[in-house]
Design a protein around this motif. Structure first.
Motif, PDB file in Angstrom:
ATOM      1  N   GLN A 179       0.841  -1.204   0.000  1.00  0.00           N
ATOM      2  CA  GLN A 179       0.000   0.000   0.000  1.00  0.00           C
ATOM      3  C   GLN A 179       0.876   1.253   0.000  1.00  0.00           C
ATOM      4  O   GLN A 179       0.542   2.247  -0.621  1.00  0.00           O
ATOM      5  CB  GLN A 179      -0.887   0.014   1.245  1.00  0.00           C
ATOM      6  CG  GLN A 179      -1.895  -1.122   1.272  1.00  0.00           C
ATOM      7  CD  GLN A 179      -3.113  -0.757   2.089  1.00  0.00           C
ATOM      8  OE1 GLN A 179      -3.695   0.303   1.926  1.00  0.00           O
ATOM      9  NE2 GLN A 179      -3.515  -1.642   2.969  1.00  0.00           N
ATOM     10  N   ARG A 197      -6.869   0.731  -1.507  1.00  0.00           N
ATOM     11  CA  ARG A 197      -7.117  -0.719  -1.633  1.00  0.00           C
ATOM     12  C   ARG A 197      -7.468  -1.091  -3.070  1.00  0.00           C
ATOM     13  O   ARG A 197      -6.966  -2.068  -3.622  1.00  0.00           O
ATOM     14  CB  ARG A 197      -8.292  -1.100  -0.749  1.00  0.00           C
ATOM     15  CG  ARG A 197      -7.946  -1.372   0.695  1.00  0.00           C
ATOM     16  CD  ARG A 197      -9.233  -1.591   1.421  1.00  0.00           C
ATOM     17  NE  ARG A 197      -9.130  -2.431   2.581  1.00  0.00           N
ATOM     18  CZ  ARG A 197     -10.191  -2.771   3.327  1.00  0.00           C
ATOM     19  NH1 ARG A 197     -11.386  -2.347   3.008  1.00  0.00           N
ATOM     20  NH2 ARG A 197     -10.030  -3.550   4.383  1.00  0.00           N
ATOM     21  N   THR A 218       0.824  -7.665   2.241  1.00  0.00           N
ATOM     22  CA  THR A 218      -0.244  -7.002   2.993  1.00  0.00           C
ATOM     23  C   THR A 218      -0.712  -7.890   4.148  1.00  0.00           C
ATOM     24  O   THR A 218      -0.589  -9.111   4.076  1.00  0.00           O
ATOM     25  CB  THR A 218      -1.445  -6.679   2.068  1.00  0.00           C
ATOM     26  OG1 THR A 218      -2.450  -6.021   2.840  1.00  0.00           O
ATOM     27  CG2 THR A 218      -2.041  -7.917   1.429  1.00  0.00           C
ATOM     28  N   ASP A 220      -3.877  -6.985   5.279  1.00  0.00           N
ATOM     29  CA  ASP A 220      -5.269  -6.569   5.191  1.00  0.00           C
ATOM     30  C   ASP A 220      -6.099  -7.739   4.634  1.00  0.00           C
ATOM     31  O   ASP A 220      -5.903  -8.147   3.480  1.00  0.00           O
ATOM     32  CB  ASP A 220      -5.320  -5.341   4.255  1.00  0.00           C
ATOM     33  CG  ASP A 220      -6.733  -4.826   4.035  1.00  0.00           C
ATOM     34  OD1 ASP A 220      -7.694  -5.595   4.211  1.00  0.00           O
ATOM     35  OD2 ASP A 220      -6.858  -3.658   3.663  1.00  0.00           O
ATOM     36  N   TRP A 222      -9.096  -7.968   3.596  1.00  0.00           N
ATOM     37  CA  TRP A 222      -9.857  -7.656   2.383  1.00  0.00           C
ATOM     38  C   TRP A 222      -8.947  -7.762   1.157  1.00  0.00           C
ATOM     39  O   TRP A 222      -9.321  -8.324   0.129  1.00  0.00           O
ATOM     40  CB  TRP A 222     -10.436  -6.238   2.494  1.00  0.00           C
ATOM     41  CG  TRP A 222     -11.380  -5.861   1.395  1.00  0.00           C
ATOM     42  CD1 TRP A 222     -12.721  -6.070   1.359  1.00  0.00           C
ATOM     43  CD2 TRP A 222     -11.036  -5.210   0.150  1.00  0.00           C
ATOM     44  NE1 TRP A 222     -13.242  -5.587   0.177  1.00  0.00           N
ATOM     45  CE2 TRP A 222     -12.236  -5.055  -0.576  1.00  0.00           C
ATOM     46  CE3 TRP A 222      -9.840  -4.751  -0.407  1.00  0.00           C
ATOM     47  CZ2 TRP A 222     -12.267  -4.455  -1.830  1.00  0.00           C
ATOM     48  CZ3 TRP A 222      -9.873  -4.153  -1.663  1.00  0.00           C
ATOM     49  CH2 TRP A 222     -11.068  -4.006  -2.361  1.00  0.00           C
TER      50      TRP A 222
END
Ligand code: FDA
Length: 302
Positions: A179, A197, A218, A220, A222
């Motif tokens: 990111q 994202r 990542t 994350d 999602w």
């Protein structure tokens, strides 16, 4: 913890004594020596993960310090080879003096790449703030013909990244996608959480559609799910990608990915400069501050 107290604590972090920070930091850092990194890497290898070693460094002041960094990375490469570890290395060009003397920096990087090539070990150029985006990509492209064992990083938050991804995909580059950790001006970077994202997924799609090998870095959930969906739908082979996470972060998610048979590499920071790194991590994730408070105020424990 209130926002004001949190901000105050973040300001005070650099003043916190090392012995109070270490109980929190030890989860995210292998230790201060190469032997610590070797031990942690062996443990990760036993768990089914690979590793990438990162030597922690402070802001560089002299080229002598950059020479020292180059020597320490070569020692790390020797250790990876001698100990037969499943690991590679990640380097920051600022630690090799790119801001002081780009020509000398190139020479020091070439020393490391030559040693890595002898061993067949891969070297990743980490991506730093936006003042170094172009110099990092330029040096990568300059060296790649002689050193196929190198790769770069793209930051989804930067507006230029989609174009960079198209070019790197065509070149068959090995790219780590993140990111982006640095605070960048609005003119060149997205700020909105969900937009970043979505740009991450769009960039991944471009890289996977081309010739690139992609490291999907990542924690994350999602992003992990969205990436897995792209991989499934595109019927992308396991030799085209791997997932990457930082040492000590979201270990349950890490173990679940390993359990599903996916390639998983852990970023293993080590070195004497572990305090500066810890401060950066805690600024990034203020929740960790409560752990620091717990360590500083023993009566709060339990
Ligand atoms: P996000 O920040 O939303 O994290 C999801 C969850 O994971 C959080 O809610 C939290 O629970 C946990 N988490 C995430 N980071 C944590 C942390 N540090 N400590 C504790 N918990 C944490 N950036 C860059 O600019 N240049 C680079 O070269 C690299 N290289 C790199 C390598 C690897 C292997 C990783 C995993 C990351 C990087 N990064 C990086 C950092 C990256 O840009 C990004 O800042 C962090 O990965 C955090 O973003 P996530 O995608 O993990 O999501």
């Amino acid at each position: 913890m209130g926002k004001f107290i949190q901000r105050l604590m973040i300001k005070m972090l650099p003043l916190t004594p090392g012995f109070l920070m270490w109980p929190v930091a030890r989860r995210y850092i292998a230790g201060s020596s190469l032997a610590d990194a070797v031990r942690t890497t062996r443990e990760l290898n036993d768990l089914g993960a690979t590793a990438t070693l990162d030597i922690l460094g402070e802001e560089l002041r002299t080229l002598d310090e950059a020479r020292d960094v180059s020597g320490r990375y070569q020692d790390a490469l020797d250790a990876i080879h001698a100990e037969e570890l499943r690991a590679n290395i990640s380097i920051k060009l600022s630690a090799f003096g790119i801001r002081i003397d780009p020509t000398a920096c190139r020479e020091l990087v070439v020393e490391v790449l030559t040693r890595a090539r002898e061993y067949g070990t891969f070297v990743r150029f980490d991506m730093e703030d936006s003042t170094l985006t172009q110099p990092t990509l330029d040096l990568y492209r300059d060296l790649r013909p002689d050193f196929p064992n190198i790769g770069v990083v793209l930051q989804a938050m930067l507006k230029r990244t989609i174009e960079d991804a198209r070019a790197l995909a065509e070149e068959g580059a090995r790219v780590r996608l993140v990111q982006g950790i640095y605070v960048e001006p609005e003119e060149i970077a997205y700020r909105d959480f969900q937009t970043i994202r979505e740009k991450f997924v769009e960039t991944l799609d471009i890289l996977l559609a081309g010739e690139s090998h992609v490291a999907i870095a990542t924690h994350d959930g999602w992003l992990v799910q969205s990436s897995r969906r792209l991989i499934r739908e595109g019927e992308i082979g396991g030799d085209r990608y791997e997932f990457q996470m930082l040492l000590g972060v979201r270990e349950k998610l890490r173990d679940a990915l390993i359990g599903d048979g996916l390639g998983l590499r852990v970023y293993v920071p080590f070195g004497k400069e572990w305090r500066a790194y810890s401060v950066r991590r805690m600024k990034e994730n203020p929740q960790l501050l409560s752990h620091v408070l717990g360590a500083m105020l023993p009566w709060r424990r339990g």
